[in-house]
Design an enzyme around this catalytic site. Structure first.
Site, short mmCIF file in Angstrom:
data_model
loop_
_atom_site.label_atom_id
_atom_site.label_comp_id
_atom_site.label_asym_id
_atom_site.label_seq_id
_atom_site.Cartn_x
_atom_site.Cartn_y
_atom_site.Cartn_z
N CYS A 97 0.85 -1.19 0.00
CA CYS A 97 0.00 0.00 0.00
C CYS A 97 0.89 1.25 0.00
O CYS A 97 1.54 1.53 -0.98
CB CYS A 97 -0.97 -0.05 1.17
SG CYS A 97 -2.36 1.06 0.99
N HIS A 241 -3.77 -5.70 0.82
CA HIS A 241 -3.18 -5.96 2.14
C HIS A 241 -3.19 -7.45 2.49
O HIS A 241 -4.02 -7.89 3.30
CB HIS A 241 -3.93 -5.18 3.22
CG HIS A 241 -3.69 -3.71 3.15
ND1 HIS A 241 -2.50 -3.15 3.55
CD2 HIS A 241 -4.46 -2.70 2.70
CE1 HIS A 241 -2.56 -1.83 3.36
NE2 HIS A 241 -3.72 -1.53 2.85
N GLU A 243 -1.29 -8.85 4.40
CA GLU A 243 -1.00 -8.98 5.84
C GLU A 243 -2.27 -8.98 6.68
O GLU A 243 -2.24 -9.33 7.86
CB GLU A 243 -0.03 -7.87 6.29
CG GLU A 243 -0.64 -6.48 6.50
CD GLU A 243 -0.77 -5.66 5.22
OE1 GLU A 243 -0.92 -6.26 4.14
OE2 GLU A 243 -0.73 -4.41 5.31
#
Lengths: 274, 1052
Positions: A97, A241, A243
């Site tokens: 990002c 994302h 993660e």
């Protein structure tokens, strides 16, 4: 007995997904070191003492002057030498990002052709500032076409690659996007396709490309591009994302499908330096 | 392309020594391409609204630089940090002229007022320094090219009403000088306020003239105290007292003694709210009503801090900034109890989006403009500060037109025992965060007064804009300082600025402060302005040893300044260098306010049903009623809004506000695993439920309170929270409490809160009242807000694995119904969509509801509940429809009496529909004896209830989302957009227009051509939504788990 590799996670003013990224790398078996950028700049913390560099999401410097721009200035400025040395030592680097935006604004992603590119890829490194020349490798991340911040779950499908990050991935990954400036624009998309700089494309659940349709491609990115790698495959940057989807509990479909399907991406990075 | 010249990007490299090419002083450059905003909320549309015949309005970025640099350096600066190499160009402003071929053009420039936070300008100065370019000041502004035959006065109107926001910006035709603040202005001196000898009328006039918001009794007390001191108060002293004694800071109404026909009430707060908490005596409450936020037990290591705030008045005037700083303020409340913020909530109340502009009173912004600004403001702050915005609601009602409401809440996590609260004598007073300016001077007194035409003009300076990046730094610093044990007390600077923050901390010890040390944004501030400044993103700490704290602050990039010390002498002494500007006994400041006494009428004015005979529901077909309910502005989907909020950051989110197969089904409660607690076994989570029942409040405020508490509890329980570990927040938005009838309603609501809290054994731990929410128009007519009570329930989910799905999961599962219809339709949404005010009784408080919550939880805990949905506004039919839609599976219900509107649409406490596997039926029935099996999940796409309702999920989707939701057609391709429009560099304006667009179109008229075009404008192809996720069940990651309740935890 092997020692867990250490991931350096720098925190710029406004960085906010550092915790998330740390959690993902910890789940993948790494040690994480989260430090304010200031601690790296002052010399307290050195990139050379770590095996991975991970640039988290957020709004570094408040997105002032464009998302990732000022963090990109750091990457290409005082931090450039350390990054260049790390790349020379084959350190895997990931930017997610805002971290991706910074890598792009610094010129590290997609980077130029391997033969011409200095390893830092920076336009303002220690050799002094060089004016920008238009190149087919020019790329940018700009405001989403619909003009708004967009937080939604998407699918992204890895390209075939021998990159340490994505070489072992084949299935589409599911995870959220959360950004206002994630629209990928390329000066010449075919150059990037031919030189295998595309890492992920927004896709349908079955892996076929989104074909530009919203919200599968949530920001109207050229070529459905969600992420890039450099010529070495060691530097990965992406808008979504992963993660935020390393555990089943994070998956909105946890009662309907097997969750946590982005963990292999982090496992791949950690494995590469283990 | 509207400009003929494009910068070619090739810049000659020249030697820095070429002084001929050096720029000294001010430079202005323009960045393009411009943004052409033609959307329904764009400047062109607004211009048309005011009858201004502009043809095209193009917005460029304008950057002011002050410094000394060579041409090469300017090129470098521009190319490196100001423009995007693929999409943008730049040029000097004097070169930037419109092409003559486009007809008449007018140029207007707009920019921030000097002193308003300009983060971009500040970052540009810093970036220039990184590049070795000498820039001493920078400011980012806008340059507008307006095409069309406009007269000079029309351009002026356009600039005044459309192109700039007078609260924070200014404008000029042609060229606007940069907003750099000259550093030479000298500060005005401290003045004395003459009170001695004034009679009551004069004192009242002083209060009004200075906008102190103090009543006569209070003014008299101040007059007396200073008479005894033998002097007049300074301006700083009288302002300090006004802030400290304001409704906002001292909650004087909630502490007032109240005479009612039923007897005397010794303070609403102590009697009802804290009273309930004391009676429940819940062991999980660590701290209630004493600090910036309530604190409750989470596990052996951590506590949870919770708080919800209102920011109504500022949001009415400057929606973006008001909501933005509202979120920033409540996040700081959480940091103020040493907790790390982990979740943000927002409940918003607006007038109708489609209100005829002609009906707007003077001085009131249109509801659609307030809505878009508030939503953008909430999202901007939460997204940037890195805390997920994960729960909320939006209500629409004409009564909120003049008094829009913004409730913002926050949750935080703190290690047990880590929040010190006792400053010690000799501790230093340290401020953390930004510098002060004239921001929001007088905010606390302003927010405690009624709004009027005049307010909009006078109170301009009371509104600010936030800087979430500074706040993110504060959070990191406070957490680090807390873990290192560097402070003895902490609080945030909110309304009243330092006067409140330091004043509160020094309430028993006293303090000695030197204002000259407080960092300022610019010079020229009077001492009292420094003391009262509400510049955002600041905290105050009591610190025994500042050295390690200052070092830590530098590491985190936060400005930290020692401004004084806690003296232990019991006086608040504030100096500006040598000059004493405040010297008040803390005892008088904090305990000298005369108690307010108020009168309330019958505490339940509308208790009797207006229409003893129910007259609702006979005139409408059940399917039509269902669709009208799903599309009601307060009940329809807000997914488009939620998509602009980051609900994922921190990685703890388990249940989102819109969840389910295609992420468009409304969740009841939302769930997060507090970041930092991962690793525990079992892994606990926090569930958040929100309740409100303003329609019931029109009839009976006591019943409204019970209904709101029940809804909040339901939402939390259905998400997995243990009903025996819930804590509540109360947020009241009420009218003028000096009106006995308004106060009577408030008393009733508080009594309802008390009864419900006892009934559910759920203590209140914090709250906030916002009073004087009324608009006084030019004729002096007062228009008070609909009494509005928002309840937030926060509960602990004992194990994240038990959390039920949102939306039904598998065909063949049974559907169980828990809880009876209350058998009344007063205050129901069916009543509302059929014209309103025909209903009789409202749902009564139901003490048995608590048992039903506990029964359901027992079943959830044993993982018998695959999915569940609470039966809420609109009753059973809309609940079942939303639930089926969220799971993209059909539901067939065979409840008795489906011909009865009470059964299909009646509302009442403690009701759920629950999905259970057939194999688990016996055990479920054992644990939830009050539930009955009423139907099953089907693999088609229809909702069937008896013979009355048979609709497809597509129809449900259209009604609920106001948009066409195809289930089979391939998604249309997004059309190529105008290059100028696409390049929107500035998110905010575009965000506003798009948000409003997506959520605005009315459900009931979804085939109207206007709403269709709205939807396609933003490329919202909902076919894509369902397409994207619906096939997830057969996702390519394969292995769809057959037993859907056993998720695997990879890598945990």
């Amino acid at each position: 007995m092997t020692v867990s590799p250490s991931v350096l996670i720098p925190i710029a003013p406004g960085t906010n997904r550092d915790h998330d990224l740390a959690m993902a790398f910890e789940a993948a078996g790494a040690e994480v070191a989260q430090h304010p950028l200031q601690a790296i700049r002052s010399g307290d913390v050195k990139l050379a003492d770590h095996q991975l560099l991970a640039l988290p999401g957020g709004f570094s410097y408040g997105d002032a002057l464009g998302a990732g721009r000022l963090l990109g200035l750091d990457l290409g400025g005082w931090f450039a030498d350390q990054v260049r040395d790390a790349r020379a030592r084959q350190m895997p680097i990931i930017g997610i990002c805002n971290g991706f935006q910074a890598l792009v604004k610094a010129g590290i992603l997609p980077g130029g052709p391997p033969e011409s590119e200095s390893l830092s890829g920076s336009r303002f490194d220690s050799e002094g500032w060089r004016p920008k020349r238009r190149s087919p490798y020019d790329a940018s991340l700009t405001a989403n076409s619909n003009g708004q911040f967009e937080c939604r779950w998407i699918h992204m499908t890895p390209e075939r690659s021998d990159s340490v990050w994505i070489g072992s991935l084949s299935q589409p990954l599911r995870c959220p996007v959360a950004h206002g400036e994630g629209r990928f624009r390329a000066a010449d998309l075919s150059t990037l396709n031919q030189t295998k700089r595309v890492a992920f494309r927004y896709s349908r659940p079955d892996g076929t490309p989104a074909g530009g349709s919203y919200p599968l491609n949530p920001n109207d990115s050229d070529g459905d591009v969600a992420g890039l790698i450099d010529h070495s495959g060691l530097v990965l940057g992406l808008m979504p994302h992963p993660e935020n989807h390393v555990f089943s509990r994070q998956d909105p479909q946890r009662r309907r499908a097997v969750g946590g399907n982005c963990l292999p991406l982090f496992l791949a990075g950690v494995e590469a330096v283990s | 392309m509207d400009l003929t010249r494009q910068h070619n990007g090739d810049v000659a490299v020249e030697s820095d020594s070429e002084t001929a090419n050096r720029t000294d002083g001010d430079t202005a450059i323009v960045i393009g391409p411009g943004v052409v905003d033609s959307g329904p909320e764009g400047p062109l549309a607004k211009a048309a609204f005011f009858g201004l015949a502009a043809k095209r309005i193009v917005e460029y970025r304008l950057v002011h630089l002050r410094g000394s640099m060579t041409k090469n350096q300017l090129d470098q600066l521009a190319e490196s940090v100001l423009i995007d190499p693929v999409e943008q160009w730049w040029m000097h402003r004097h070169e930037h002229v419109a092409p003559s071929t486009q007809g008449q053009v007018s140029v207007v420039e707009t920019g921030l007022r000097p002193g308003v936070t300009d983060r971009e300008g500040a970052e540009l100065v810093r970036a220039a320094a990184e590049l070795g370019v000498e820039v001493v000041a920078a400011a980012v502004a806008k340059r507008w090219m307006v095409y069309g035959d406009l007269e000079e006065d029309e351009v002026e109107q356009l600039a005044e009403r459309v192109l700039h926001n007078p609260v924070i910006e200014r404008w000029a035709p042609g060229e606007l000088p940069p907003s750099h603040v000259d550093a030479t202005t000298s500060a005005p001196p401290t003045e004395l306020v003459h009170l001695s000898g004034l009679d009551n009328g004069d004192l009242e006039q002083v209060s009004r003239y200075r906008r102190l918001g103090l009543n006569v009794d209070e003014m008299v007390a101040i007059q007396k105290w200073f008479a005894a001191e033998n002097r007049e108060p300074t301006d700083a002293e009288i302002e300090t007292l006004a802030q400290t004694w304001s409704e906002h800071c001292s909650h004087k109404t909630f502490r007032a003694s109240i005479t009612t026909p039923d007897g005397e009430i010794d303070g609403l707060l102590d009697t009802y709210l804290r009273g309930a908490t004391d009676t429940v005596a819940a062991p999980w409450v660590e701290s209630a009503f004493v600090d910036n936020a309530g604190i409750v037990h989470f596990d052996d290591r951590f506590d949870i801090a919770i708080k919800a705030e209102t920011h109504n008045h500022p949001s009415a005037l400057e929606p973006f900034g008001g909501a933005n700083t509202g979120v920033g303020g409540v996040v700081r409340d959480i940091v103020g109890v040493s907790a790390k913020p982990i979740a943000i909530t927002d409940v918003l109340c607006f007038g109708p989006d489609d209100l005829d502009p002609a009906e707007l009173p003077e001085g009131v912004l249109h509801p659609s403009r307030i809505r878009s600004g508030v939503i953008a403001g909430v999202g901007d702050y939460g997204n940037k500060v890195g805390v997920p915005t994960i729960a909320g609601a939006i209500f629409h009602d004409p009564s909120y037109t003049t008094t829009p409401l913004v409730f913002a809440g926050c949750l935080g996590l703190l290690p047990k025992g880590s929040h010190p609260t006792e400053p010690k004598t000799g501790d230093f007073v340290v401020t953390l965060g930004g510098a002060v300016g004239r921001d929001g001077v007088g905010g606390a007194t302003f927010s405690s007064q009624s709004m009027g035409v005049e307010t909009a003009l006078v109170a301009g300076s009371s509104v600010q804009i936030g800087d979430p990046v500074v706040e993110k730094g504060l959070i990191d610093l406070v957490v680090a300082a807390r873990d290192a044990g560097l402070y003895n007390a902490i609080t945030d600077c909110g309304a009243g600025g330092l006067s409140s923050a330091v004043g509160e901390m020094a309430a028993s010890l006293g303090a000695d402060i030197d204002l000259a040390k407080v960092p300022r944004k610019y010079s020229g501030l009077a001492p009292w302005e420094v003391w009262l400044s509400e510049a955002q993103e600041r905290m105050v700490m009591a610190v025994p040893d500042p050295v390690p704290l200052l070092a830590l602050a530098e590491r985190w990039g936060v400005e930290a300044t020692v401004i004084g010390w806690f003296s232990g002498e019991g006086r608040l002494l504030v100096r500006h260098a040598e000059e004493v500007v405040v010297d008040i006994e803390v005892d008088f400041l904090h305990r000298g306010r005369p108690r307010l006494h108020l009168e309330a009428t019958d505490a339940n004015p509308a208790r009797l049903p207006r229409h003893p005979v129910e007259a609702v529901g006979s005139s409408i077909e059940p399917v039509d009623a269902l669709k009208a309910l799903l599309g009601h502005p307060s009940l329809r989907s807000n997914e488009a809004v939620v998509r602009t909020y980051d609900h994922e950051v921190l990685g703890g989110t388990v249940v989102r506000p819109y969840d389910g197969v295609a992420m468009d089904g409304p969740a009841d409660g939302t769930v997060i695993v507090p970041p930092g607690t991962e690793g525990a076994t079992p892994l606990q989570a926090v569930a958040i439920g929100i309740g409100a029942a303003p329609l019931i409040g029109r009839h009976d405020c006591e019943a409204m309170a019970w209904a709101a508490v029940d809804e909040a509890v339901r939402n939390a329980v259905v998400a997995g929270a243990d009903p025996d570990r819930l804590s509540l927040l109360d947020n009241f938005a009420w009218g003028n409490p000096t009106d006995p009838e308004t106060l009577g309603q408030l008393v009733a609501a508080c009594r309802g809160c008390y009864n419900a809290a006892i009934g559910y054994r759920a203590p209140f731990v914090s709250g906030k009242d916002s009073l004087y929410n009324e608009f006084v128009d030019a004729d002096g007519t007062s228009d008070p807000v609909t009494p509005t009570l928002i309840i937030t329930a926060v509960g602990v989910v004992p194990d994240v694995e038990i959390v039920p799905a949102v939306g039904v999961v598998a065909a063949g599962n049974d559907v169980w119904l828990l809880g009876p219809s209350a058998g009344v339709l007063g205050g129901s949404y069916l009543d509302e969509v059929t014209g309103g005010d025909k209903g009789g009784h409202v749902p009564a408080a139901d003490p048995d509801a608590a048992d039903r919550h506990r029964q359901l939880h027992a079943a959830i805990r044993e993982r018998l509940v695959v999915s569940a949905h609470d039966i809420s506004e609109g009753g059973l039919a809309p609940a079942a429809a939303e639930w089926a839609f969220a799971g993209r599976l059909g539901i067939t219900l065979a409840v008795a009496n489906t011909h009865s509107p009470y059964e299909l649409f009646g509302e009442g406490p403690g009701r759920y529909v629950v999905e259970v596997r057939p194999d688990d039926a016996d055990r479920f029935a054992e644990l939830v004896p009050e539930a009955s099996r009423v139907g099953w999940v089907t693999d088609d796409d229809r909702l069937r209830i008896g013979t009355e309702i048979d609709v497809s999920l597509e129809e449900v989707g259209i009604a609920f989302t106001s948009q066409q939701r195809s289930f089979s057609a391939p998604p249309p391709t997004t059309s190529e957009s105008d290059a100028d429009t696409a390049a929107a560099p500035d998110g905010d304006e575009a965000t506003e227009s798009d948000v409003i667009e997506a959520g605005e179109s009315d459900a009931g008229e979804s085939d109207a051509s206007e709403s269709d075009s709205d939807a396609s404008d933003i490329g919202e192809s909902d076919a894509g939504v369902s397409d994207a996720a619906a096939p997830d069940a057969g996702d390519t990651d394969g292995a769809q788990s057959s037993e859907t309740d056993e998720p695997t935890e990879d890598g945990a």
